[in-house]
Design a protein around this motif. Structure first.
Motif, mmCIF file in Angstrom:
data_model
loop_
_atom_site.group_PDB
_atom_site.id
_atom_site.type_symbol
_atom_site.label_atom_id
_atom_site.label_comp_id
_atom_site.label_asym_id
_atom_site.label_seq_id
_atom_site.Cartn_x
_atom_site.Cartn_y
_atom_site.Cartn_z
ATOM 1 N N GLU A 99 0.871 -1.265 -0.062
ATOM 2 C CA GLU A 99 0.116 0.082 -0.105
ATOM 3 C C GLU A 99 1.022 1.326 0.048
ATOM 4 O O GLU A 99 0.425 2.475 -0.284
ATOM 5 N N TYR A 100 2.068 1.205 0.469
ATOM 6 C CA TYR A 100 3.031 2.389 0.270
ATOM 7 C C TYR A 100 4.007 2.144 -0.540
ATOM 8 O O TYR A 100 4.927 3.267 -1.128
ATOM 9 N N GLY A 101 3.981 1.050 -1.468
ATOM 10 C CA GLY A 101 5.258 0.815 -2.672
ATOM 11 C C GLY A 101 5.347 -0.372 -2.851
ATOM 12 O O GLY A 101 5.401 -1.342 -1.781
ATOM 13 N N PRO A 102 5.939 -0.927 -3.874
ATOM 14 C CA PRO A 102 6.152 -2.193 -4.143
ATOM 15 C C PRO A 102 7.345 -2.761 -3.305
ATOM 16 O O PRO A 102 7.632 -4.184 -3.077
ATOM 17 N N ASP A 103 8.295 -2.224 -2.826
ATOM 18 C CA ASP A 103 9.468 -2.461 -2.237
ATOM 19 C C ASP A 103 9.477 -1.942 -0.716
ATOM 20 O O ASP A 103 10.644 -1.827 -0.008
ATOM 21 N N TYR A 104 8.401 -1.595 -0.123
ATOM 22 C CA TYR A 104 8.413 -0.892 1.035
ATOM 23 C C TYR A 104 8.436 -1.906 2.052
ATOM 24 O O TYR A 104 7.090 -2.692 2.311
ATOM 25 N N TYR A 105 9.272 -2.250 2.979
ATOM 26 C CA TYR A 105 9.433 -3.370 3.946
ATOM 27 C C TYR A 105 9.694 -2.606 5.235
ATOM 28 O O TYR A 105 10.571 -1.839 5.387
ATOM 29 N N ALA A 106 8.485 -3.013 5.823
ATOM 30 C CA ALA A 106 8.415 -2.184 7.308
ATOM 31 C C ALA A 106 7.846 -3.083 8.510
ATOM 32 O O ALA A 106 7.263 -4.092 8.139
ATOM 33 N N ALA A 107 7.985 -2.610 9.510
ATOM 34 C CA ALA A 107 7.429 -3.148 10.928
ATOM 35 C C ALA A 107 6.913 -2.150 11.743
ATOM 36 O O ALA A 107 7.530 -0.978 11.692
ATOM 37 N N PHE A 108 5.617 -2.282 12.167
ATOM 38 C CA PHE A 108 5.100 -1.135 13.254
ATOM 39 C C PHE A 108 5.073 -1.402 14.619
ATOM 40 O O PHE A 108 4.575 -2.697 14.834
ATOM 41 N N VAL A 109 5.263 -0.644 15.403
ATOM 42 C CA VAL A 109 5.087 -0.951 16.868
ATOM 43 C C VAL A 109 4.567 0.302 17.448
ATOM 44 O O VAL A 109 4.786 1.501 17.242
ATOM 45 N N PHE A 110 4.036 0.118 18.835
ATOM 46 C CA PHE A 110 3.733 1.152 19.787
ATOM 47 C C PHE A 110 4.856 1.105 20.720
ATOM 48 O O PHE A 110 5.002 -0.109 21.333
#
Length: 124
Positions: A99-110
């Motif tokens: 949803e942010y781009g074809p190679d956008y690899y991320a992890a999300f935390v609080f």
């Protein structure tokens, strides 16, 4: 564009332990500390991110988050695991976020106070 960013935290020791662990896989370390704040950056450099003890804490709204650059996908995964092991809460496991781009690899935390943070690399 940004020179540095700081977050107010309710417990400096707890947040320091969290950010020490979570930012280490990204190559960031404490570059200074005192009894009211801790600054993080690259070894030998100035702080680019700081946490500051405050008696009153008001979190920014839903539209705010901070994204930390990662050197690799493995570092994103290590950030995520370290964050969860040190008081963080899951907000999106490491993966491609198309949803942010074809190679956008991320992890999300609080973080322990509820700030939304992320580690990201674009590419492999």
């Amino acid at each position: 564009m940004l020179h540095h960013l700081s977050f107010a935290v309710s417990n400096l020791a707890r947040s320091g332990a969290f950010y020490d662990a979570a930012l280490a896989p990204l190559g960031c370390v404490r570059v200074w500390a005192d009894d009211r704040a801790i600054g993080y950056g690259l070894p030998g450099g100035d702080d680019q991110f700081a946490i500051k003890l405050r008696l009153s804490l008001t979190l920014p709204g839903d539209g705010f988050h901070a994204a930390f650059a990662a050197p690799s996908r493995a570092a994103v995964a290590a950030f995520y695991q370290a964050a969860l092991q040190h008081g963080g809460k899951d907000n999106g496991a490491p993966r491609i976020h198309s949803e942010y781009g074809p190679d956008y690899y991320a992890a999300f935390v609080f973080d322990p106070d509820g700030y939304r943070i992320e580690a990201v690399i674009i590419g492999s």
